[in-house]
Design a protein around this motif. Structure first.
Motif, PDB file in Angstrom:
ATOM      1  N   VAL A  39      -2.985  -1.857  31.408  1.00 40.03           N
ATOM      2  CA  VAL A  39      -2.645  -2.571  30.176  1.00 40.03           C
ATOM      3  C   VAL A  39      -1.183  -2.299  29.839  1.00 40.03           C
ATOM      4  O   VAL A  39      -0.732  -1.146  29.867  1.00 40.03           O
ATOM      5  CB  VAL A  39      -3.540  -2.126  28.996  1.00 40.03           C
ATOM      6  CG1 VAL A  39      -3.207  -2.920  27.742  1.00 40.03           C
ATOM      7  CG2 VAL A  39      -5.021  -2.264  29.348  1.00 40.03           C
ATOM      8  N   LEU A  40      -0.455  -3.364  29.524  1.00 35.36           N
ATOM      9  CA  LEU A  40       0.903  -3.252  29.003  1.00 35.36           C
ATOM     10  C   LEU A  40       0.839  -3.619  27.530  1.00 35.36           C
ATOM     11  O   LEU A  40       0.436  -4.736  27.179  1.00 35.36           O
ATOM     12  CB  LEU A  40       1.862  -4.188  29.748  1.00 35.36           C
ATOM     13  CG  LEU A  40       3.302  -4.250  29.244  1.00 35.36           C
ATOM     14  CD1 LEU A  40       3.964  -2.872  29.245  1.00 35.36           C
ATOM     15  CD2 LEU A  40       4.117  -5.241  30.064  1.00 35.36           C
ATOM     16  N   VAL A  41       1.184  -2.674  26.665  1.00 40.97           N
ATOM     17  CA  VAL A  41       1.116  -2.861  25.223  1.00 40.97           C
ATOM     18  C   VAL A  41       2.534  -3.044  24.679  1.00 40.97           C
ATOM     19  O   VAL A  41       3.407  -2.199  24.915  1.00 40.97           O
ATOM     20  CB  VAL A  41       0.446  -1.651  24.536  1.00 40.97           C
ATOM     21  CG1 VAL A  41       0.418  -1.836  23.025  1.00 40.97           C
ATOM     22  CG2 VAL A  41      -0.962  -1.441  25.076  1.00 40.97           C
ATOM     23  N   VAL A  42       2.736  -4.149  23.956  1.00 40.39           N
ATOM     24  CA  VAL A  42       4.043  -4.470  23.398  1.00 40.39           C
ATOM     25  C   VAL A  42       3.875  -4.743  21.910  1.00 40.39           C
ATOM     26  O   VAL A  42       3.054  -5.576  21.515  1.00 40.39           O
ATOM     27  CB  VAL A  42       4.651  -5.711  24.102  1.00 40.39           C
ATOM     28  CG1 VAL A  42       5.972  -6.104  23.474  1.00 40.39           C
ATOM     29  CG2 VAL A  42       4.797  -5.455  25.602  1.00 40.39           C
ATOM     30  N   SER A  43       4.645  -4.053  21.076  1.00 41.15           N
ATOM     31  CA  SER A  43       4.593  -4.299  19.637  1.00 41.15           C
ATOM     32  C   SER A  43       5.242  -5.646  19.340  1.00 41.15           C
ATOM     33  O   SER A  43       6.276  -5.994  19.921  1.00 41.15           O
ATOM     34  CB  SER A  43       5.311  -3.182  18.882  1.00 41.15           C
ATOM     35  OG  SER A  43       6.681  -3.148  19.217  1.00 41.15           O
ATOM     36  N   GLN A  44       4.606  -6.407  18.446  1.00 43.98           N
ATOM     37  CA  GLN A  44       5.161  -7.709  18.090  1.00 43.98           C
ATOM     38  C   GLN A  44       4.782  -8.059  16.661  1.00 43.98           C
ATOM     39  O   GLN A  44       3.746  -8.663  16.404  1.00 43.98           O
ATOM     40  CB  GLN A  44       4.682  -8.795  19.054  1.00 43.98           C
ATOM     41  CG  GLN A  44       5.391 -10.097  18.770  1.00 43.98           C
ATOM     42  CD  GLN A  44       5.329 -11.075  19.900  1.00 43.98           C
ATOM     43  OE1 GLN A  44       4.742 -10.832  20.939  1.00 43.98           O
ATOM     44  NE2 GLN A  44       5.937 -12.214  19.697  1.00 43.98           N
ATOM     45  N   PHE A  45       5.669  -7.680  15.735  1.00 42.39           N
ATOM     46  CA  PHE A  45       5.387  -7.904  14.325  1.00 42.39           C
ATOM     47  C   PHE A  45       5.306  -9.391  13.982  1.00 42.39           C
ATOM     48  O   PHE A  45       4.707  -9.774  12.977  1.00 42.39           O
ATOM     49  CB  PHE A  45       6.412  -7.194  13.430  1.00 42.39           C
ATOM     50  CG  PHE A  45       7.684  -7.965  13.218  1.00 42.39           C
ATOM     51  CD1 PHE A  45       7.842  -8.774  12.099  1.00 42.39           C
ATOM     52  CD2 PHE A  45       8.732  -7.875  14.124  1.00 42.39           C
ATOM     53  CE1 PHE A  45       9.009  -9.486  11.901  1.00 42.39           C
ATOM     54  CE2 PHE A  45       9.900  -8.574  13.929  1.00 42.39           C
ATOM     55  CZ  PHE A  45      10.037  -9.387  12.815  1.00 42.39           C
ATOM     56  N   THR A  46       5.850 -10.263  14.820  1.00 39.93           N
ATOM     57  CA  THR A  46       5.811 -11.691  14.511  1.00 39.93           C
ATOM     58  C   THR A  46       4.399 -12.272  14.570  1.00 39.93           C
ATOM     59  O   THR A  46       4.183 -13.393  14.121  1.00 39.93           O
ATOM     60  CB  THR A  46       6.761 -12.497  15.422  1.00 39.93           C
ATOM     61  OG1 THR A  46       6.383 -12.315  16.780  1.00 39.93           O
ATOM     62  CG2 THR A  46       8.211 -12.077  15.210  1.00 39.93           C
TER      63      THR A  46
END
Length: 149
Positions: free
Chosen positions: A73-80
């Motif tokens: 799993v690649l986890v990327v923060s994305q507040f949008t």
């Protein structure tokens, strides 16, 4: 918490030209903490995603999870993902968690996936990131820990 889950054959995130996370087959998860979210929601979402059956079995049916396939799993923060587009042409982001809370829940979410036994790579919270992926299917699933208006 909100997440956009994509089944991928590979994915990578870079910051300022350097790779911060790379995976082969598995899931790319774009994740956003919302106001009022807590650690229990991060843990619950991680468990749901780890067990989400969106990989093909021997009969070609989506019946296996990333745990079943041995994927990463690649986890990327994305507040949008918190964008409110109900009015006007400029999205509002006031429903996103404050940055300190968002970062803590993002890290908790990634740790909860690791606790499930999954290899997890991450982006860099708050950074200007470049995300490259090969979507497999394509399969893209939207998830939210609560029903929101």
């Amino acid at each position: 918490m909100r997440a956009l889950v994509q089944r991928v054959t590979e994915a990578e995130v870079t910051v300022a030209g350097r790779s911060t996370g790379r995976i082969g087959a598995g899931l790319l998860v774009l994740v956003c903490a919302m106001q009022g979210d807590d650690a229990a929601q991060a843990d619950r979402l991680a468990g749901r995603i780890a067990r989400l059956r969106i990989f093909s079995d021997d009969a070609g049916r989506m019946n296996r999870s990333v745990l079943d396939t041995g994927g990463a799993v690649l986890v990327v923060s994305q507040f949008t993902l918190a964008a409110d587009t109900r009015t006007g042409n400029r999205p509002g982001f006031s429903t996103a968690a404050p940055p300190d809370v968002g970062e803590a829940l993002y890290l908790r979410f990634a740790a909860a996936l690791r606790d499930q036994g999954l290899p997890v790579a991450t982006g860099e919270f708050g950074a200007d990131m470049r995300v490259a992926l090969v979507n497999d299917g394509p399969v893209t699933i939207w998830m939210d820990t609560t029903d929101r208006a």
